[in-house]
Design an enzyme around this catalytic site. Structure first.
Site, PDB file in Angstrom:
ATOM      1  N   ARG A   5      -4.733   7.346  -4.607  1.00  0.00           N
ATOM      2  CA  ARG A   5      -5.865   6.689  -3.936  1.00  0.00           C
ATOM      3  C   ARG A   5      -5.307   5.455  -3.221  1.00  0.00           C
ATOM      4  O   ARG A   5      -4.818   4.525  -3.865  1.00  0.00           O
ATOM      5  CB  ARG A   5      -6.933   6.299  -4.961  1.00  0.00           C
ATOM      6  CG  ARG A   5      -8.177   5.643  -4.353  1.00  0.00           C
ATOM      7  CD  ARG A   5      -9.197   5.331  -5.445  1.00  0.00           C
ATOM      8  NE  ARG A   5     -10.403   4.709  -4.888  1.00  0.00           N
ATOM      9  CZ  ARG A   5     -10.572   3.408  -4.710  1.00  0.00           C
ATOM     10  NH1 ARG A   5      -9.604   2.552  -5.067  1.00  0.00           N
ATOM     11  NH2 ARG A   5     -11.689   2.929  -4.197  1.00  0.00           N
ATOM     12  N   LYS A  60      -2.689  -3.673  -4.972  1.00  0.00           N
ATOM     13  CA  LYS A  60      -3.290  -4.413  -6.079  1.00  0.00           C
ATOM     14  C   LYS A  60      -2.374  -5.530  -6.566  1.00  0.00           C
ATOM     15  O   LYS A  60      -1.200  -5.619  -6.201  1.00  0.00           O
ATOM     16  CB  LYS A  60      -3.615  -3.460  -7.235  1.00  0.00           C
ATOM     17  CG  LYS A  60      -4.802  -2.558  -6.953  1.00  0.00           C
ATOM     18  CD  LYS A  60      -5.156  -1.690  -8.150  1.00  0.00           C
ATOM     19  CE  LYS A  60      -6.408  -0.866  -7.903  1.00  0.00           C
ATOM     20  NZ  LYS A  60      -6.736   0.019  -9.049  1.00  0.00           N
TER      21      LYS A  60
END
Length: 275
Positions: A255, A221
């Protein structure tokens, strides 16, 4: 700390890995990579072989400025994939990344075993009723605002306190619906500035007050690559660092896009903790 998936009790006292399979054409990292059956199945087999406990499939990209996808289109994308995966991997613990109750309902009917909802039921008032009906584990993520504003609203007085309060309300509502298995996700990258993401990470252990499993999603991210001044494709090493920090703060599920590296991170961290 355990969750019930398809009658199997999954012990999260040892952290687990959730592998990501994006079937959207515009995902921020792997968009369009798994747009045919062979590619999908090969990637899932790879993630399972590398040690993923869960596979998370999403058909709606929630990156900033992503295109709107109708409910009908999301169902059209996701259901054949669920059917394909369950047919080839009948024991897979399949998580569906959706904020829509009908997508969740149809996916569970086809064999999915977890629902991963970025909106914790705030985008669809029927979501918790659907989860309760099927009694599958429910991942609730934090964000503020709506579908078009969830990346812009970043005003907080005390961010961690406000996120925990948000979860306390959503958890209380879920319990009223009779939902038993819940997992919370602080929502890194959603409704948070770069600095706020790191503040939440720094205080992540405070989420233990909720007494629920904690999922974290840092994988490739912007909170990784903006610090390193690179891009998602070059953000694996930074992701591993954040995963390690997350584990040290009490994360139960990582995740990730890169399962092998996350599993190795857990193995080394667990060895360190038990030494």
């Amino acid at each position: 700390m355990k969750i019930n998936c398809k009658g199997n009790l999954i012990d999260l006292s040892t952290p687990k890995v959730m592998g990501i399979l994006n079937i959207t054409p515009n995902s921020f990292y792997d968009g369009g990579s798994y747009n045919n059956k062979i590619a999908m199945l090969n990637q899932i087999e790879k993630m399972i072989d590398e040690g993923a406990t869960f596979i998370d499939v999403g058909a709606y990209s929630t990156k900033p400025n992503a295109d709107f996808v109708s409910e009908q289109e999301e169902i059209k994308r996701i259901i054949p994939v669920v059917q394909l995966i369950v047919n080839h991997f009948p024991d897979v613990l399949l998580s569906i990344d959706t904020f829509r109750s009908e997508v969740a309902n149809q996916s569970i009917n086809e064999g999915a075993s977890i629902i991963n909802d970025i909106a914790a039921g705030t985008f669809d008032e029927k979501m918790m009723e659907t989860i309760s009906k099927h009694q599958v584990p429910y991942i609730m993520m934090h964000l503020k605002g709506g579908l078009n504003s969830m990346h812009e609203i970043t005003q907080y007085e005390t961010i961690v306190k406000e996120i925990i309060y948000y979860f306390s309300k959503r958890v209380a509502l879920a319990r009223k619906f009779g939902i038993n298995d819940m997992i919370v996700d602080p929502g890194f990258g959603f409704s948070k500035t770069l600095s706020q993401n790191y503040e939440v990470l720094k205080k992540l252990e405070l989420f233990s007050v909720l007494d629920l499993p904690l999922l974290v999603g840092f994988s490739r991210k912007s909170m990784v690559y903006k610090v390193l001044d690179n891009n998602p494709k070059e953000a694996l090493n930074g992701t591993t660092v954040l995963n390690t920090l997350g584990l040290s703060k009490g994360a139960n599920i990582l995740r990730v896009h890169d399962v092998k590296q996350a599993v190795e991170t857990i193995s080394i961290f667990t060895k360190f903790q038990n030494s």
